[in-house]
Design a protein around this motif. Structure first.
Motif, PDB file in Angstrom:
ATOM      1  N   ASP A  58     -63.322  40.174 -35.984  1.00 46.81           N
ATOM      2  CA  ASP A  58     -62.494  41.500 -36.195  1.00 46.81           C
ATOM      3  C   ASP A  58     -61.065  40.973 -36.772  1.00 46.81           C
ATOM      4  OD1 ASP A  58     -61.438  43.827 -36.638  1.00 46.81           O
ATOM      5  OD2 ASP A  58     -61.574  44.456 -34.760  1.00 46.81           O
ATOM      6  N   GLU A  59     -60.755  40.896 -38.170  1.00 46.09           N
ATOM      7  CA  GLU A  59     -59.842  40.167 -38.779  1.00 46.09           C
ATOM      8  C   GLU A  59     -59.095  39.127 -38.030  1.00 46.09           C
ATOM      9  OE1 GLU A  59     -56.967  43.490 -39.994  1.00 46.09           O
ATOM     10  OE2 GLU A  59     -58.409  45.137 -39.872  1.00 46.09           O
ATOM     11  N   SER A  77     -63.265  48.167 -37.071  1.00 38.99           N
ATOM     12  CA  SER A  77     -63.265  47.686 -35.666  1.00 38.99           C
ATOM     13  C   SER A  77     -64.230  48.323 -34.881  1.00 38.99           C
ATOM     14  CB  SER A  77     -61.797  47.797 -34.924  1.00 38.99           C
ATOM     15  OG  SER A  77     -60.889  47.195 -35.743  1.00 38.99           O
TER      16      SER A  77
END
Ligand SMILES: Nc1ncnc2c1ncn2[C@@H]1O[C@H](COP(=O)(O)OP(=O)(O)OP(=O)(O)O)[C@@H](O)[C@H]1O
Ligand SMILES: [Mg+2]
Lengths: 264, 273
Positions: free
Chosen positions: A152-153, A42
């Motif tokens: 991000d994910e 991240s």
């Protein structure tokens, strides 16, 4: 071309999250980063986005050093982060303030159509399912047509079916304008379904551990032997990246409980 | 087949919803009306002489008499006028200082301790000072009300600004909103629900403080009616003034809810059947 040149990040509390990350992502490439929890994935995306500039090195997009959010870089977070006081359509058009009204309306309608949510245009975000909300978030990020989209994910909170569905959606959207995608995931299959290139990040501090090319033809068949082959390679690299010397007893137990290898 | 059933069902459901919208607020009137009727019956049947707690019919007559002479309107208007100005000044000051203290850490450190200290003073304690400074007429009353309104609004706005979700602010940053656009497009809508609550709390205190102000020397206002009723031994006038306060307080609160509701339709509230 998006370039990270020896990027390092030390948080004010002294945590060294990234150390000497150097990489170049070609225009239109899908670049997926994978790694254990807390290894700095991240943080890396946030430095690229300009939300949290690096403390060493630099992020360069087509010759411009990125130190603050840039109009050519969009980001989708792990949570949709829709603005609850705006209808879905206004959320999608959030980044288009200042555009002519007609153009804005056309782009929003087009984007909603592409993510299959035309009928939800006049609905409040709270009335969406998790998967729908994340599709809106992706549409919002893509509607200003950024050159680079960071993810991000984005699908980690969704069930397996919805996730596979959204991966297809994402590939569809990507095929339209071919933005550069830099995505973080901890789902190995997701990485292989999407990526042109997979980077394994290693923790403490975050460093590039290994890069694995992934040039299977699209659409990719999860059952194919070639897919399985890449998967084994990625899993092996991940496993090695997670090894910090000999595993402690506790670590070994956790791994066994989670079915080997996938304990993050 | 299905379409036919739906068509038949829709108007029925709509009229039901319409009836519910009228009936639901009426539900709130049930308890006070029942109590009033019971008391009226009790007095008529002679269980009580109703001298200290006058029955509804007597209160109604007092109301009618006061309204006929124009006294009621005059007093109610004086009170409303004071509350309105006090509320306006209190809200202005509370909103501005609360927003600044919430937005800037430096201002917060500079300002908040002083204001919290002042808040600890029971506000009625200011009355003698205000009368010395601003005289015994309207100015001192309005300022006292403004002080009462100020604190809940200041605290509410500051808390709301402080608790705006960093994640939502980041969305604004990603789209490179300037300071002013950030305020208009992210911060303002985000603090809106808490702001409305702060306004309602402030208004409630405004009604409380107008009474305090009118107790301490006034020749008009509902508070004067109360005192007058006490001194002349007219309990019906006292109760009539109390009822007037209740009606005005509720109506003004409802007005805030009504005006703010279009801005808050997005809120994901706990819905009660
Ligand atoms: N704002 C912050 N302040 C201080 N340290 C932080 C901050 N954000 C992250 N860190 C630290 O930096 C390291 C990397 O965090 P990061 O969030 O980038 O990990 P990640 O790879 O995204 O993990 P996950 O897969 O769990 O999301 C961690 O050790 C974390 O504790
Ligand atoms: Mg993360």
């Amino acid at each position: 071309m998006l370039v990270l040149d020896r990027v390092g990040k030390t948080y004010p509390n002294g945590v060294r999250a990234l150390d000497g990350i150097s990489l170049a992502v070609a225009p239109g490439e899908i670049f997926v980063t994978i790694g254990g929890s807390g290894c700095g994935k991240s943080t890396m995306l946030r430095t690229i986005s300009g939300l949290d500039p690096p403390t060493q090195g630099r992020v360069v997009l087509d010759g411009t050093i990125i130190t603050a959010p840039h109009e050519q870089i969009g980001i989708v977070f792990q949570e949709p982060r829709l603005l609850p006081w705006l209808h879905v359509a206004d959320n999608v058009g959030f980044g288009l303030e200042g555009y002519p009204k007609l153009e804005r309306r056309m782009r929003v309608a087009g984007a909603l159509d592409r993510v299959g949510l035309t009928d939800k245009a006049r609905v409040w975000p709270r009335e969406l399912s998790g998967g729908q909300a994340q599709r809106v978030a992706i549409a919002r990020a893509l509607v200003p047509r950024p050159q680079v989209l960071l993810l991000d994910e984005p699908f980690s909170a969704l069930d397996a079916f919805t996730r596979a569905d959204l991966q297809d959606h994402l590939l569809d959207l990507w095929a339209d304008l071919k933005p550069t995608l830099v995505m973080v995931t901890h789902d190995v299959e997701e990485a292989i379904v999407l990526a042109d290139r997979i980077m394994v990040l290693r923790a403490h501090p975050g460093r590039v551990y290994e890069e694995i090319a992934c040039d299977l033809p699209r659409p990719r068949d999860r059952q194919s032997a070639a897919f399985d082959f890449v998967k084994r390679r990625v899993l092996a690299a991940l496993d090695r990246s997670l090894d910090r010397g000999a595993p402690t007893v506790e670590e070994g137990e956790t791994r066994a409980a989670a079915g080997g290898g996938l304990w993050w | 087949m299905t379409a036919g059933v739906e068509q038949a069902g829709v108007p029925q459901a709509a009229s039901k919803a319409g009836a519910a919208r009228v009936l639901r607020p009426a539900l709130g009137l049930l308890l006070p009306i029942a109590l009033a009727v019971l008391w009226e019956i009790a007095v008529r049947m002679g269980f009580s002489n109703g001298r200290l707690v006058p029955p509804p019919s007597v209160i109604w007559n007092t109301f009618a008499d006061l309204a006929a002479t124009g006294e009621l309107q005059q007093h109610a208007f004086a009170t409303i006028w004071r509350v309105a100005w006090g509320f306006l000044f209190g809200v202005l000051a509370g909103t501005i200082l609360g927003a600044i203290a919430g937005y800037s850490a430096l201002t917060y450190r500079l300002l908040d301790p002083t204001l919290q200290g002042l808040r600890a003073v029971p506000s009625i304690a200011w009355v003698p000072l205000f009368i010395l400074w601003f005289g015994i007429f309207e100015a001192s009353k309005i300022i006292l009300i403004a002080v009462g309104v100020f604190f809940p609004v200041y605290l509410g706005v500051m808390g709301a600004v402080l608790s705006v979700d960093r994640k939502i602010v980041e969305v604004g940053r990603v789209f490179r909103l300037s300071g002013l656009a950030m305020v208009r497009r992210i911060l303002l809508p985000a603090v809106m629900p808490a702001y409305v609550i702060a306004l309602r709390a402030g208004l409630g205190l405004g009604w409380m403080f107008v009474l305090a102000a009118e107790f301490l020397g006034a020749s008009t206002g509902l508070g004067f009616l109360l005192i007058d009723g006490q001194q002349l031994g007219k309990p019906a006038q006292i109760v009539a003034a109390i009822v007037a306060f209740a009606i005005l307080g509720k109506a003004s609160d409802w007005l805030i809810v009504l005006v703010s509701s279009p801005f808050l339709r997005w809120e994901d509230r706990f819905a009660r059947a």
